[in-house]
Design a protein around this motif. Structure first.
Motif, PDB file in Angstrom:
ATOM      1  N   ALA A 191       0.827  -1.206   0.000  1.00 67.12           N
ATOM      2  CA  ALA A 191       0.000   0.000   0.000  1.00 67.12           C
ATOM      3  C   ALA A 191       0.858   1.253   0.000  1.00 67.12           C
ATOM      4  N   SER A 192       2.055   1.162   0.561  1.00 70.59           N
ATOM      5  CA  SER A 192       2.831   2.383   0.700  1.00 70.59           C
ATOM      6  C   SER A 192       3.454   2.834  -0.617  1.00 70.59           C
ATOM      7  N   TYR A 193       3.742   1.894  -1.522  1.00 66.38           N
ATOM      8  CA  TYR A 193       4.269   2.402  -2.792  1.00 66.38           C
ATOM      9  C   TYR A 193       3.236   2.400  -3.917  1.00 66.38           C
ATOM     10  N   LEU A 194       2.069   1.832  -3.639  1.00 66.37           N
ATOM     11  CA  LEU A 194       1.039   1.777  -4.669  1.00 66.37           C
ATOM     12  C   LEU A 194       0.654   3.154  -5.240  1.00 66.37           C
ATOM     13  N   PRO A 195       0.361   4.128  -4.388  1.00 66.64           N
ATOM     14  CA  PRO A 195      -0.025   5.431  -4.954  1.00 66.64           C
ATOM     15  C   PRO A 195       1.057   6.029  -5.850  1.00 66.64           C
ATOM     16  N   TYR A 196       2.307   5.884  -5.442  1.00 66.80           N
ATOM     17  CA  TYR A 196       3.380   6.434  -6.277  1.00 66.80           C
ATOM     18  C   TYR A 196       3.408   5.739  -7.631  1.00 66.80           C
ATOM     19  N   LEU A 197       3.209   4.428  -7.562  1.00 64.85           N
ATOM     20  CA  LEU A 197       3.220   3.638  -8.786  1.00 64.85           C
ATOM     21  C   LEU A 197       2.106   4.083  -9.732  1.00 64.85           C
ATOM     22  N   ILE A 242      -7.748   8.317 -25.094  1.00 66.09           N
ATOM     23  CA  ILE A 242      -7.264   6.996 -24.669  1.00 66.09           C
ATOM     24  C   ILE A 242      -5.971   7.119 -23.875  1.00 66.09           C
ATOM     25  N   ILE A 243      -5.007   7.842 -24.438  1.00 71.21           N
ATOM     26  CA  ILE A 243      -3.710   7.918 -23.760  1.00 71.21           C
ATOM     27  C   ILE A 243      -3.827   8.684 -22.445  1.00 71.21           C
ATOM     28  N   SER A 244      -4.532   9.818 -22.485  1.00 71.33           N
ATOM     29  CA  SER A 244      -4.557  10.622 -21.265  1.00 71.33           C
ATOM     30  C   SER A 244      -5.380   9.945 -20.171  1.00 71.33           C
ATOM     31  N   PHE A 245      -6.395   9.166 -20.553  1.00 70.25           N
ATOM     32  CA  PHE A 245      -7.153   8.447 -19.530  1.00 70.25           C
ATOM     33  C   PHE A 245      -6.344   7.275 -18.980  1.00 70.25           C
ATOM     34  N   ALA A 246      -5.635   6.576 -19.864  1.00 73.63           N
ATOM     35  CA  ALA A 246      -4.815   5.455 -19.395  1.00 73.63           C
ATOM     36  C   ALA A 246      -3.788   5.933 -18.377  1.00 73.63           C
ATOM     37  N   LEU A 247      -3.223   7.119 -18.623  1.00 74.71           N
ATOM     38  CA  LEU A 247      -2.235   7.650 -17.688  1.00 74.71           C
ATOM     39  C   LEU A 247      -2.900   8.375 -16.520  1.00 74.71           C
ATOM     40  N   GLY A 248      -4.000   9.045 -16.809  1.00 70.33           N
ATOM     41  CA  GLY A 248      -4.587   9.953 -15.837  1.00 70.33           C
ATOM     42  C   GLY A 248      -5.462   9.298 -14.796  1.00 70.33           C
ATOM     43  N   ILE A 249      -6.193   8.258 -15.180  1.00 66.25           N
ATOM     44  CA  ILE A 249      -7.117   7.643 -14.223  1.00 66.25           C
ATOM     45  C   ILE A 249      -6.385   7.050 -13.015  1.00 66.25           C
ATOM     46  N   PRO A 250      -5.301   6.269 -13.224  1.00 66.97           N
ATOM     47  CA  PRO A 250      -4.594   5.774 -12.032  1.00 66.97           C
ATOM     48  C   PRO A 250      -4.095   6.901 -11.145  1.00 66.97           C
ATOM     49  N   ALA A 251      -3.553   7.941 -11.780  1.00 72.78           N
ATOM     50  CA  ALA A 251      -3.035   9.053 -10.980  1.00 72.78           C
ATOM     51  C   ALA A 251      -4.167   9.751 -10.230  1.00 72.78           C
ATOM     52  N   LEU A 270     -17.901   2.337   0.080  1.00 73.26           N
ATOM     53  CA  LEU A 270     -18.496   1.402  -0.880  1.00 73.26           C
ATOM     54  C   LEU A 270     -17.443   0.428  -1.375  1.00 73.26           C
ATOM     55  N   GLU A 271     -16.274   0.993  -1.676  1.00 75.28           N
ATOM     56  CA  GLU A 271     -15.185   0.166  -2.176  1.00 75.28           C
ATOM     57  C   GLU A 271     -14.664  -0.759  -1.075  1.00 75.28           C
ATOM     58  N   GLU A 272     -14.557  -0.213   0.128  1.00 74.51           N
ATOM     59  CA  GLU A 272     -14.066  -1.022   1.242  1.00 74.51           C
ATOM     60  C   GLU A 272     -15.027  -2.168   1.554  1.00 74.51           C
ATOM     61  N   ALA A 273     -16.324  -1.858   1.428  1.00 72.18           N
ATOM     62  CA  ALA A 273     -17.312  -2.909   1.657  1.00 72.18           C
ATOM     63  C   ALA A 273     -17.088  -4.055   0.676  1.00 72.18           C
ATOM     64  N   ALA A 274     -16.832  -3.702  -0.595  1.00 71.12           N
ATOM     65  CA  ALA A 274     -16.575  -4.728  -1.611  1.00 71.12           C
ATOM     66  C   ALA A 274     -15.325  -5.527  -1.255  1.00 71.12           C
ATOM     67  N   MET A 275     -14.317  -4.836  -0.691  1.00 73.55           N
ATOM     68  CA  MET A 275     -13.084  -5.542  -0.339  1.00 73.55           C
ATOM     69  C   MET A 275     -13.310  -6.472   0.845  1.00 73.55           C
ATOM     70  N   LEU A 327      -8.165  -3.968  -6.912  1.00 74.78           N
ATOM     71  CA  LEU A 327      -8.408  -3.747  -8.342  1.00 74.78           C
ATOM     72  C   LEU A 327      -9.839  -4.147  -8.702  1.00 74.78           C
ATOM     73  N   GLY A 328     -10.256  -5.324  -8.169  1.00 70.32           N
ATOM     74  CA  GLY A 328     -11.608  -5.795  -8.434  1.00 70.32           C
ATOM     75  C   GLY A 328     -12.640  -4.817  -7.914  1.00 70.32           C
ATOM     76  N   ALA A 329     -12.413  -4.304  -6.715  1.00 63.09           N
ATOM     77  CA  ALA A 329     -13.340  -3.337  -6.124  1.00 63.09           C
ATOM     78  C   ALA A 329     -13.403  -2.076  -6.961  1.00 63.09           C
ATOM     79  N   PHE A 330     -12.236  -1.672  -7.439  1.00 59.58           N
ATOM     80  CA  PHE A 330     -12.195  -0.477  -8.287  1.00 59.58           C
ATOM     81  C   PHE A 330     -12.988  -0.702  -9.569  1.00 59.58           C
ATOM     82  N   LEU A 331     -12.734  -1.863 -10.205  1.00 57.92           N
ATOM     83  CA  LEU A 331     -13.365  -2.125 -11.497  1.00 57.92           C
ATOM     84  C   LEU A 331     -14.864  -2.344 -11.372  1.00 57.92           C
ATOM     85  N   ARG A 332     -15.279  -2.990 -10.258  1.00 58.36           N
ATOM     86  CA  ARG A 332     -16.695  -3.378 -10.165  1.00 58.36           C
ATOM     87  C   ARG A 332     -17.535  -2.411  -9.375  1.00 58.36           C
TER      88      ARG A 332
END
Lengths: 370, 284, 277
Positions: B5-11, C84-93, C170-175, C182-187
């Motif tokens: 969890a600690s490096y995930l956000p950076y990643l 496509i490119i900006s979402f692929a990079l931007g959504i995780p960030a 909501l996400e934590e409940a799914a977890m 990742l599954g919680a994020f996607l679903r």
């Protein structure tokens, strides 16, 4: 200092579909501390805002003494207000916040300084004058808001749930302080709250509101002991008054109230009041603190009593009090006994009722008969 | 799990951050290289070539001049609009909707639209001719009418980009708790006092960011000027574009780019320094 | 009575003001739309403020003879690639900024906020040199890559605010009930964020669609619409086209933007509020 009079005051929203305030008649005496009490949405805040001038009434009149202020803007009313969120302006230091009303009224700076100093001492916030609101705690901001409201020595002081954002301990403290301050300044005060304990402890009189109407006005003790309706009876007091349907019957013992699994025979004077209701259903009410349990605690100064049987269902031990939930018929009746008393669950008990403190209401009008 | 969890956000941030760093860092370095070297050695030849051209100074002058006229007007106008639109009234949604349309219209299109309004056979000329306000069309375009071209650019920019300032200030207004204003009203403030003592001071952060955004974008103004005036009114981005595409002098073009960057940084820093909202800085 | 008249006058002044402002914005749009289809004679007739005879000729010529249709295709390709490119990079960030607390978060966020104001000409001019070397010059991918750099800070800020609006619980409940992060994020989070993300995609589309400097500098044959229009219309490059082509061009360019406003109007103010803060 003025007397405030509300005359058939109305405020409708949404083209009359929502009747927020629906014909209020109320006189707040000079120097009085009046509490507008009611659940959320009962119109108490709208009433306050009409008195402040922030809201224009749909109909009716507002008088300050013999001055009709109904359509005057707030600035021409010489009122002050403490807001629920305090509304202490974040971009002004505490000093400037308190000085603001005086500056608007064009007081000379020298006098402003004196007055701010006076009010800061009164509320013990002298150290905070040079700070920004962001640097203050909720309680301190509250004090600033009160200081700002009284620094102009208004004719009428309005407070809109000023304590609801404070934590429990601070609330109790500020309750006492505001009450003392008001008594000292003798300013006509209208205080809005949904907290009945606040209303009981602070108000000279309480006006209980529901659905845009005032149901009862009176000193706290009177509203508590002689509620004029089921709503007032149950809204004031905690735990709330026990309420149950009973039938009035005439027997050889006189007039009795016959409920599910119990019967209470009334003394003659009380019975006579119910003569019109014989063989009809009425609503019987008794506060938990006006009952006790035989063998556990005794009434000392109670002369007229009745006894009903119940089974202990649940016990809330609060330390200061013990609240016994007893099953009587299919109903649960709560009995409040001072101190901590050990009670066995499922045990059959005899509940003693103080007959001088019972209430009986008309089933359809919900108005008090006794 | 903890370590993960600690490096995930950076990643998660790294790809976006690296991408941005490359597209900002590389051009800056490349521009510096192009501007200050010749045949691989440090040289001021390109710089001298640029600053000896009067058009460079004209471009600087006009870019700043346009910004100086446009940005304050926009902020004033947007403030009035936001105050008006912050009230409840019939048709508010529609009016709001209309006001933000220009946000989505490109500078090139905005230039063309205002050409339709201002050209000799354009809407306004024909309108004013027909109601008798003027006897001959007013000419806005062409080198001999450069002052009118300047005006046309100002009008088009006010039309296109006031909406950005408006949205920022409106958002700021909506953040002001109504109780702040009611409190002032209860204590006797009239409309103007409320505006001066409560609203404007509380809007300071919004006005600041609007000023920064608008000024920085004004430094790179291009499409609208290029459409309405071409090089009659030289501007930094336009001259850089011209040097790059017509003259193919990458060095000079880079200096124009670096000038825009330098101006942006200096102006941004100035705003932040001089428009501090003191009450936001203090925290226990 | 006096008070009432005063109130009425105020009301009238208020609505007049609002009406004037709305007209100021809307009239030019209507005018350009009408002029785009105006017959030549009507346009040059000083007595006809509004044309009476209409023709599709200018729009047709622009689209087919002047290759605006190809340019529109190019613009769409570039915009979609950019999304496509900006979402692929931007959504995780954006997700990381919204849902995690970590050291240097504020610094990272602040630098992204600052980067969104990085002047486009400063990026574009030196980029030409690199693109020539990498054979990216005059390619749509090259333009899209540059547009991504322009749009990415906005995408990060918008998506982070969208994700912040989806309750973490909501996400934590799914977890708790057995999904991975990742599954919680996607679903859970992603479906809830979808309308906002769609609006953000349209925002990105419009940004790319409208951008002219980068596109003009980096392309020659494969022009996007604004670049193509600029090269036809700009007074300076000598190719001053007849006026009615200009109006046709303006009309074509503003259409998708108007559609965008129509579909995303619910999100508009909030979204600009986020990106402009």
């Amino acid at each position: 200092m003025v007397e405030v009079r509300l005359e058939n005051l109305k405020k409708y929203f949404d083209k009359g579909r929502v009747k927020a305030v629906d014909g209020i008649n109320l006189t707040i005496k000079d120097g009085e501390f009046l509490v507008l009490l009611g659940p959320s949405g009962c119109g108490k805040t709208t009433t306050l805002r009409m008195i402040s001038g922030l809201e224009v009434p749909t109909a009716g009149k507002i008088w300050f003494e013999d001055r009709d202020v109904t359509y005057l803007p707030p600035k021409d009313r010489n009122i002050s207000m403490v807001f629920q969120s305090y509304a202490v302006w974040p971009h002004m230091k505490v000093y400037d916040n308190i000085a603001f009303p005086l500056r608007i009224k064009k007081y000379p700076e020298e006098e402003i300084r004196k007055k701010v100093k006076w009010v800061a001492e009164l509320l013990q916030i002298e150290e905070l004058l040079d700070r920004y609101p962001a640097q203050l705690s909720g309680g301190q901001r509250q004090r600033v808001a009160v200081a700002r409201a009284i620094v102009v020595e208004p004719d009428v002081l309005l407070m809109d749930e000023p304590l609801s954002n404070l934590d429990a301990k601070l609330r109790v403290m500020m309750r006492a302080e505001i009450k003392k301050l008001q008594a000292q300044l003798k300013v006509t005060t209208i205080y809005v709250t949904h907290d009945q304990v606040e209303a009981m402890t602070m108000g000279d009189r309480i006006a209980v509101m529901r659905q845009g109407k005032v149901l009862q006005v009176g000193p706290p003790v009177e509203v508590y002991s002689k509620p004029n309706s089921i709503f007032v009876a149950t809204f004031i007091g905690a735990p709330e008054m026990n309420i149950m349907d009973v039938t009035v019957k005439e027997t050889e013992k006189g007039i009795v109230l016959e409920g599910e699994g119990f019967e209470i025979s009334l003394p003659q004077d009380l019975g006579e009041l119910l003569r019109d209701y014989i063989n009809k259903t009425v609503v019987f009410g008794i506060r938990p603190e006006h009952m006790t349990v035989e063998g556990i605690s005794e009434f000392l100064h109670v002369k007229r009593k009745a006894k009903i049987k119940g089974v202990v269902d649940f016990v809330e031990a609060l330390g200061t009090d013990t609240i016994i939930h007893a099953r009587v018929g299919s109903k649960i009746i709560k009995v409040k006994i001072p101190g901590h008393v050990p009670v066995e669950l499922k045990k059959e008990i005899s509940i003693i009722i103080d007959l001088d403190n019972i209430h009986v209401f008309d089933k359809s009008t919900e108005k008090a008969i006794i | 799990m903890k370590v993960k969890a600690s490096y995930l956000p950076y990643l998660l941030i790294l790809p976006a951050f690296a991408y941005l760093m490359f597209f900002v860092g590389y051009p800056l370095i490349q521009a510096l290289y192009l501007a200050f070297t010749e045949n691989g050695a440090f040289s001021l030849a390109t710089v001298n070539r640029t600053i000896s051209d009067p058009r460079f100074w004209d471009a600087l002058k006009y870019t700043i001049g346009l910004a100086a006229v446009i940005v304050p007007t926009q902020v004033g106008l947007a403030l009035v609009l936001a105050l008006v639109m912050n009230r409840a009234f019939k048709g508010k949604d529609l009016a709001l909707y209309a006001l933000i349309i220009p946000l989505t219209i490109s500078d090139v299109a905005a230039g063309l639209i205002w050409y339709a309004m201002l050209s000799p056979s354009g809407f306004l000329n024909k309108l004013f001719l027909n109601i008798g306000l003027i006897n001959n069309p007013v000419y806005f375009f062409g080198y001999q009418f450069r002052h009118m071209e300047f005006l046309a650019i100002v009008l088009a920019e006010l039309w296109r980009a006031t909406a950005i300032v408006f949205v920022i200030i409106l958002a700021g207004l909506q953040m002001i708790s109504p109780e702040y204003l009611e409190a002032a009203e209860v204590f006797g403030a009239d409309y103007w006092t409320k505006l001066r003592k409560i609203v404007i001071p509380l809007l300071k952060p919004s006005i600041q960011s609007a000023l920064i955004i608008r000024t920085l974008f004004a430094m790179q103004v291009f499409g609208i000027v290029w459409i309405l005036a071409g090089r009659d009114i030289p501007i930094l981005a336009g001259e850089g574009f011209y040097q790059l595409t017509e003259i193919k002098d990458y060095g000079v073009a880079s200096i124009y780019a670096l000038t825009i960057a330098a101006l942006s940084i200096v102006l941004g820093a100035m705003y932040i320094k001089f428009m501090k909202a003191e009450y936001l800085e203090v925290k226990e | 009575m006096n008070e009432k008249t005063k109130f009425m006058l105020k009301q009238i002044a208020f609505y007049t003001f609002v009406f004037t402002v709305v007209a100021w914005i809307v009239v030019p749009l209507i005018v350009v739309a009408l002029y785009a289809f105006s017959s030549k004679l009507d346009y040059y007739d000083p007595s006809k403020i509004i044309p009476f005879h209409y023709t599709k000729q200018w729009v047709y010529t622009l689209l087919f003879t002047l290759r605006a249709l190809d340019a529109i295709k190019n613009s769409i390709i570039v915009a979609v690639l950019t999304i496509i490119i900006s979402f692929a990079l931007g959504i995780p960030a954006g997700y990381a900024i919204a849902k995690f607390i970590f050291p240097a978060k504020d610094t990272i966020k602040l630098s992204i906020v600052a980067l969104r104001m990085f002047p486009i000409p400063v990026m574009a001019i030196p980029l030409v040199v690199l693109y020539i070397r990498l054979n990216l010059i005059d390619t749509l991918l090259g333009v899209a890559l540059a547009h991504t750099a322009m749009a990415l800070p906005f995408v990060v800020l918008i998506t982070s605010s969208i994700f912040a609006g989806v309750s973490t619980e909501l996400e934590e409940a799914a977890m708790v009930f057995g999904l991975t992060r990742l599954g919680a994020f996607l679903r859970i989070t992603l479906p809830l964020a979808l309308p906002g993300l769609a609006a953000a995609a349209m925002f990105t589309f419009v940004m790319s669609w409208n951008e002219v400097f980068v596109a003009s500098v980096l392309t020659l044959q494969h022009r996007t619409l604004p670049a193509q229009i600029l090269s036809i219309m700009a007074g300076a490059s000598g190719g001053a086209a007849p006026d009615y082509y200009k109006f046709a061009a303006a009309f074509i360019m503003m259409l998708p933007a108007m559609l965008f406003i129509f579909f995303a109007r619910k999100y508009l103010i909030t979204m600009w509020g986020i990106t402009l803060k």
